[in-house]
Design a protein around this motif. Sequence first.
Motif, short mmCIF file in Angstrom:
data_model
loop_
_atom_site.label_atom_id
_atom_site.label_comp_id
_atom_site.label_asym_id
_atom_site.label_seq_id
_atom_site.Cartn_x
_atom_site.Cartn_y
_atom_site.Cartn_z
N PHE A 34 0.78 -1.23 0.00
CA PHE A 34 0.00 0.00 0.00
C PHE A 34 0.81 1.28 0.00
N ALA A 35 2.10 1.22 0.24
CA ALA A 35 2.90 2.43 0.43
C ALA A 35 3.06 3.19 -0.88
N ARG A 36 3.04 4.50 -0.75
CA ARG A 36 3.33 5.42 -1.84
C ARG A 36 4.34 6.42 -1.33
N LYS A 37 4.95 7.13 -2.24
CA LYS A 37 5.86 8.19 -1.83
C LYS A 37 5.04 9.32 -1.22
N LEU A 38 5.30 9.58 0.06
CA LEU A 38 4.60 10.65 0.77
C LEU A 38 5.62 11.60 1.36
N PRO A 39 5.20 12.84 1.61
CA PRO A 39 6.09 13.75 2.34
C PRO A 39 6.35 13.21 3.75
N LEU A 40 7.42 13.70 4.37
CA LEU A 40 7.85 13.18 5.67
C LEU A 40 6.76 13.28 6.73
N GLY A 41 6.05 14.38 6.80
CA GLY A 41 5.00 14.56 7.81
C GLY A 41 3.88 13.54 7.66
N LYS A 42 3.47 13.30 6.43
CA LYS A 42 2.41 12.32 6.19
C LYS A 42 2.90 10.90 6.48
N THR A 43 4.16 10.63 6.16
CA THR A 43 4.72 9.31 6.45
C THR A 43 4.75 9.06 7.96
N ILE A 44 5.16 10.08 8.71
CA ILE A 44 5.17 9.96 10.18
C ILE A 44 3.76 9.73 10.70
N PHE A 45 2.78 10.45 10.15
CA PHE A 45 1.39 10.28 10.56
C PHE A 45 0.90 8.86 10.26
#
Length: 100
Positions: free
Chosen positions: A40-51
């Motif tokens: 399910f992973a996509r490239k996300l910005p750091l803040g969204k990845t942390i969330f």
Amino acid sequence: MDGFRFVFDLVVEINGIENIFWIFFAMNFVLCAVAYELGFARKLPLGKTIFVYMMLLIGTYILTIFTTVMKMPTVESLLVIILVLAIYRIRLHRQRKATK
């Protein structure tokens, strides 16, 4: 139902029941993170990845309750999920490689 809990029985046999919740919490989190990355992973910005990973931690806490208190085979289920997603990713990679 005892036949499906081989990981639970093995961990209890090796470590006892003192820190069983935290052992399964770590196992479930790692397995959930691997399943997330495979499927399910996509490239996300750091803040969204942390969330996303913070929400994964909360979900893993709930999942660990099912594992330790209700003795459901969640670790075994996650292993099967990872196996299926890995096979899917390998086949998708081979298919994309063959069409190029």
